[in-house]
Motif scaffolding. Structure first.
Motif, PDB file in Angstrom:
ATOM      1  N   ASP A   1      -0.071   9.260   4.922  1.00 13.02           N
ATOM      2  CA  ASP A   1       0.078  10.483   4.129  1.00 13.02           C
ATOM      3  C   ASP A   1      -0.436  11.716   4.879  1.00 13.02           C
ATOM      4  O   ASP A   1      -0.341  12.832   4.373  1.00 13.02           O
ATOM      5  CB  ASP A   1      -0.696  10.364   2.804  1.00 13.02           C
ATOM      6  N   HIS A   2      -0.977  11.510   6.070  1.00 14.83           N
ATOM      7  CA  HIS A   2      -1.628  12.608   6.788  1.00 14.83           C
ATOM      8  C   HIS A   2      -1.043  12.798   8.193  1.00 14.83           C
ATOM      9  O   HIS A   2      -1.773  13.185   9.111  1.00 14.83           O
ATOM     10  CB  HIS A   2      -3.131  12.326   6.887  1.00 14.83           C
TER      11      HIS A   2
ATOM     12  N   LYS B   1       0.823  -1.215   0.000  1.00 18.58           N
ATOM     13  CA  LYS B   1       0.000   0.000   0.000  1.00 18.58           C
ATOM     14  C   LYS B   1       0.856   1.262   0.000  1.00 18.58           C
ATOM     15  O   LYS B   1       0.468   2.295  -0.541  1.00 18.58           O
ATOM     16  CB  LYS B   1      -0.921  -0.016   1.228  1.00 18.58           C
ATOM     17  N   VAL B   2       2.029   1.165   0.607  1.00 18.73           N
ATOM     18  CA  VAL B   2       2.913   2.323   0.713  1.00 18.73           C
ATOM     19  C   VAL B   2       3.751   2.481  -0.539  1.00 18.73           C
ATOM     20  O   VAL B   2       3.867   3.559  -1.111  1.00 18.73           O
ATOM     21  CB  VAL B   2       3.829   2.200   1.951  1.00 18.73           C
ATOM     22  N   GLY B   3       4.366   1.369  -0.960  1.00 20.35           N
ATOM     23  CA  GLY B   3       5.289   1.421  -2.083  1.00 20.35           C
ATOM     24  C   GLY B   3       6.680   1.774  -1.616  1.00 20.35           C
ATOM     25  O   GLY B   3       6.875   2.765  -0.908  1.00 20.35           O
TER      26      GLY B   3
ATOM     27  N   ALA C   1       7.979   1.982   6.239  1.00 18.85           N
ATOM     28  CA  ALA C   1       8.187   2.206   4.811  1.00 18.85           C
ATOM     29  C   ALA C   1       8.169   3.680   4.432  1.00 18.85           C
ATOM     30  O   ALA C   1       8.670   4.050   3.368  1.00 18.85           O
ATOM     31  CB  ALA C   1       7.139   1.447   3.999  1.00 18.85           C
ATOM     32  N   VAL C   2       7.590   4.535   5.292  1.00 16.71           N
ATOM     33  CA  VAL C   2       7.614   5.980   5.025  1.00 16.71           C
ATOM     34  C   VAL C   2       8.511   6.705   6.020  1.00 16.71           C
ATOM     35  O   VAL C   2       8.470   7.932   6.134  1.00 16.71           O
ATOM     36  CB  VAL C   2       6.195   6.595   5.045  1.00 16.71           C
TER      37      VAL C   2
ATOM     38  N   ASP D   1      15.940   5.850  12.409  1.00 10.51           N
ATOM     39  CA  ASP D   1      15.651   6.108  11.001  1.00 10.51           C
ATOM     40  C   ASP D   1      15.299   4.772  10.338  1.00 10.51           C
ATOM     41  O   ASP D   1      16.184   4.033   9.907  1.00 10.51           O
ATOM     42  CB  ASP D   1      16.860   6.736  10.302  1.00 10.51           C
ATOM     43  N   PRO D   2      14.009   4.425  10.266  1.00  6.72           N
ATOM     44  CA  PRO D   2      13.607   3.128   9.716  1.00  6.72           C
ATOM     45  C   PRO D   2      14.025   2.880   8.277  1.00  6.72           C
ATOM     46  O   PRO D   2      14.092   1.734   7.829  1.00  6.72           O
ATOM     47  CB  PRO D   2      12.073   3.173   9.836  1.00  6.72           C
ATOM     48  N   LEU D   3      14.307   3.939   7.528  1.00  6.06           N
ATOM     49  CA  LEU D   3      14.620   3.760   6.108  1.00  6.06           C
ATOM     50  C   LEU D   3      15.933   3.040   5.856  1.00  6.06           C
ATOM     51  O   LEU D   3      16.220   2.645   4.725  1.00  6.06           O
ATOM     52  CB  LEU D   3      14.621   5.126   5.405  1.00  6.06           C
TER      53      LEU D   3
END
Length: 346
Positions: free
Chosen positions: A241-242, A157-159, A267-268, A313-315
């Protein structure tokens, strides 16, 4: 999840039928090559078993995958006494059932009792997480060789190609994100009480809740009584996104089969905090990397976890996050199906 699996298999060249035991839904979300069948026009269990059996007999599938306990039981009942060759029956379970039994209704207890007697006879059982697989093997008596963990395609859903970096915290306050249904199992009140603890420590904290539910009014009153700013956003498909940069996701559930929102958050680039006693969340969080697991589901423990998580930092865990993509999940499921049907191509 079931829709994502169906779309992946259809995109890989398999002939796929999506059978819903609920009312007719939006077919536009399915791959153009997926045939959709809805058998939920009546709320009678016997009718649904009969209709499902007729559907299976007419199509002569190689394998059928069901999702969650009620569809699992319908499929097992429908496969008994089928005319012609019976397809391979693959069940999938997404909840930690045993942890919910103390609060279960008599009807749910009966359903679980039947599942505990029958799951072991399926051709294969798919688990959403390793804790769920452990329960299937130990509590449902499913043989270990017939149980496989297939990661939830939660990142789909996130991509993974549209990620955003988090802004530095600096002296900003903390926005606690509560992305879950407001029901007893999820313990949403702990988000408000955690914000209150942080405020007492001199840290400006507020709560943004996505999901709604029967405890919404109770949560509003609790926030007002504790002087905590609470925003109720209701159900939002792409909740991530919000939210403001620098937010922390809190999932205070007392039990989870997995915890999709924890992967979506990572993921974001949003760190998360969850209660380790919920068990299934252990597959959805990398402690010290994408979030923190706390051993005690108290507001003080969650506040400590949030302060640790805000530094993460999860990324940096992009390769781990790719495990929860539609392709990775679908490929694993495809492998299970291939083994079950002896290498058939469709």
């Amino acid at each position: 999840m079931a829709r994502t699996w169906a779309n992946y298999l259809a995109g890989s060249g398999h002939s796929v039928t999506f059978i819903s035991v609920a009312a007719e839904g939006d077919k536009s979300l399915l791959h153009p090559e997926v045939n959709a069948v809805f058998i939920g026009e009546r709320h009678n269990h016997v009718f649904k078993v009969f209709k499902l059996r007729r559907t299976l007999e007419a199509a002569r599938f190689h394998a059928v995958v069901s999702a969650q306990m009620y569809p699992n039981l319908l499929l097992q009942a429908a496969s008994i006494g089928m005319k012609g060759s019976r397809p391979k029956v693959i069940l999938s379970e997404h909840n930690l059932v045993s942890l919910g039994m103390p609060d279960a209704t008599p009807a749910h207890r009966r359903k679980v009792a039947v599942a505990r007697l029958t799951y072991r006879f399926a051709d294969h059982v798919v688990a959403v997480s390793h804790p769920v697989a452990g329960e299937l093997v130990s509590w449902f008596q499913v043989p270990g060789k017939k149980c496989t963990v297939v990661a939830n395609p939660a990142a789909d859903k996130v991509g993974l190609t549209n990620q955003k970096m988090r802004l530095p915290q600096g002296e900003m306050g903390i926005q606690i994100i509560l992305p879950c249904r407001q029901v007893i199992q999820k313990q949403p009140h702990l988000a408000v009480l955690t914000a209150a603890v942080l405020t007492k420590r001199g840290i400006d904290a507020s709560v943004v809740a996505f999901g709604g539910g029967p405890m919404s009014e109770e949560l509003n009153k609790l926030a007002a009584d504790n002087g905590v700013e609470l925003q109720q956003r209701g159900w939002v498909h792409r909740w991530f996104d919000h939210v403001a940069p620098g937010s922390i996701v809190l999932l205070p559930s007392k039990r989870e089969g997995f915890g999709n929102v924890l992967v979506e958050a990572a993921a974001v680039g949003i760190p998360s905090v969850a209660f380790s006693g919920a068990l299934g969340v252990a597959d959805a969080v990398l402690p010290g990397i994408t979030g923190e697991l706390v051993a005690d589901d108290s507001p003080e423990a969650f506040a400590d976890g949030i302060l640790r998580a805000r530094e993460l930092d999860p990324l940096v865990a992009r390769r781990w996050l790719s495990r929860f993509s539609a392709d990775a999940s679908g490929e694993t499921l495809e492998g299970v199906l291939t083994r079950c049907v002896g290498g058939m191509a469709s």
